[in-house]
Design an enzyme around this catalytic site. Sequence first.
Site, short mmCIF file in Angstrom:
data_model
loop_
_atom_site.label_atom_id
_atom_site.label_comp_id
_atom_site.label_asym_id
_atom_site.label_seq_id
_atom_site.Cartn_x
_atom_site.Cartn_y
_atom_site.Cartn_z
N HIS A 114 0.70 -1.11 0.11
CA HIS A 114 0.15 -0.16 -0.36
C HIS A 114 0.36 0.61 -0.15
O HIS A 114 0.37 1.84 -0.21
CB HIS A 114 -0.64 -0.11 1.13
CG HIS A 114 -2.09 0.74 1.39
ND1 HIS A 114 -3.11 0.89 0.44
CD2 HIS A 114 -2.53 2.45 2.52
CE1 HIS A 114 -4.05 1.51 0.17
NE2 HIS A 114 -3.51 2.94 2.05
N ASN A 154 -2.23 8.20 -12.42
CA ASN A 154 -2.72 10.07 -11.53
C ASN A 154 -2.20 9.64 -10.10
O ASN A 154 -2.46 8.73 -9.70
CB ASN A 154 -4.34 10.09 -11.89
CG ASN A 154 -4.81 10.48 -13.32
OD1 ASN A 154 -4.18 10.86 -14.06
ND2 ASN A 154 -5.57 10.17 -13.47
N GLY A 160 -7.12 13.38 -10.06
CA GLY A 160 -8.89 12.41 -10.75
C GLY A 160 -8.21 11.17 -9.88
O GLY A 160 -9.06 10.41 -9.84
N HIS A 167 -1.07 1.91 -8.11
CA HIS A 167 -1.45 1.85 -9.54
C HIS A 167 -1.37 2.58 -10.70
O HIS A 167 -1.72 4.04 -10.18
CB HIS A 167 -3.06 1.38 -8.94
CG HIS A 167 -4.00 2.55 -9.18
ND1 HIS A 167 -4.04 3.51 -7.44
CD2 HIS A 167 -5.34 3.03 -8.97
CE1 HIS A 167 -4.53 4.93 -7.82
NE2 HIS A 167 -5.51 4.41 -9.03
N CYS A 197 14.00 12.69 -36.76
CA CYS A 197 13.50 12.12 -36.03
C CYS A 197 13.78 13.30 -35.27
O CYS A 197 14.59 14.19 -34.58
CB CYS A 197 13.06 10.95 -35.37
SG CYS A 197 12.60 11.12 -33.67
ZN LIG Z 1 -3.78 -0.74 -0.24
ZN LIG Z 2 13.49 8.76 -32.25
#
Ligand SMILES: [Zn+2]
Ligand SMILES: [Zn+2]
Length: 334
Positions: A114, A154, A160, A167, A197
């Site tokens: 946790h 987030n 949010g 997670h 690029c």
């Molecule tokens: Zn947890």
């Molecule tokens: Zn690149």
Amino acid sequence: MSEFRKDPVQNRWVIIDPDYPIDDRGLYTVDLPDDLPALDPDCPFCPGREALVGPELLRYNFIPKDGVDWDIRVVPNRVPVLRVETQIEKEADGIYDWMSGVGADEILIESPYHNDLPHRIQPNRVEQVFWAIHDRILDLRKDTRLNYLFYFKNFGHQAGDVVVHPHSRMIGTPFIPATVEEELLGGEEYFDLKERCVFCDMVKQEMKAGLRMVAENEYFISFCPYASRYPFETWIIPTGHLSHFEASSKNHLYNLAEIYTETFKKLHKVLENVPFAMVMHNGPLQEEDLPYFHWHLEIYPILTCCPGQAMGGQIYTNPVAPEQAAAALRGESE
Ligand SMILES: [Zn+2]
Ligand SMILES: [Zn+2]
Ligand SMILES: [Zn+2]
């Protein structure tokens, strides 16, 4: 004195204004107790409550220790915004286009513990997180209806997020998100003009200049982009050209985990427990080896509320110059 700076990929102008007031109501912070427990009996993502969150899409196991026997789990979002089992249907209503909500909505539980906060989590665990994203991308791209897998994290309710437990989330969609589409277009235009690029050129210039660099290792750099929209906006990007995250090697993911933990430690040191959003910009699911696109992670610390001109006009005013932010993150005071 304020100045305009142009993002070389999206051609978007931002205002860097050191005199712009951040917010006199104080800066956001995620309110966490110092003694956040390793296991919380009320948390839906903690070990012992696996059955609560539905069937697993992926699990990395290890030898059981203290009743914990997994490293990573990926589960479907309990309240998904999109579902894979739906039929894809399209309709037009005059000028409006409509499509059924086909897609994937998955939660990646990054650790059984946790209190594995972003600045505390160990690199070997983060490496497993990136392997899990890699494996989910390979699985989801078999569904040819899906064109993009949007990986994001987030942290803090201002971003949010409602659950503290480490997670992140993956949303697979039939369309390519607008920002990624803009980056693909910008990258292609630059490539057509210069046969290089734009992201590779950016990496070279940042490494040479050094003043916006936050960290670097054998395969990655993290830096505050020249036209940062938000104070302390930080990107992590591979130094060698790679359009798709899922084409990463073992060495890439090892080095990515190292620079990820180093970057979050630095952010925490300067902006203790700051809420943030982190997104991965990756090549589209059904394409590979694009010469003009280069995958990366973008981290936006959320210090204050987002003003309307940013939401409505994409006019961003950033009070902290990226050179100043990078110096603070490197531990050098100005
Ligand atoms: Zn947890
Ligand atoms: Zn690149
Ligand atoms: Zn991007």
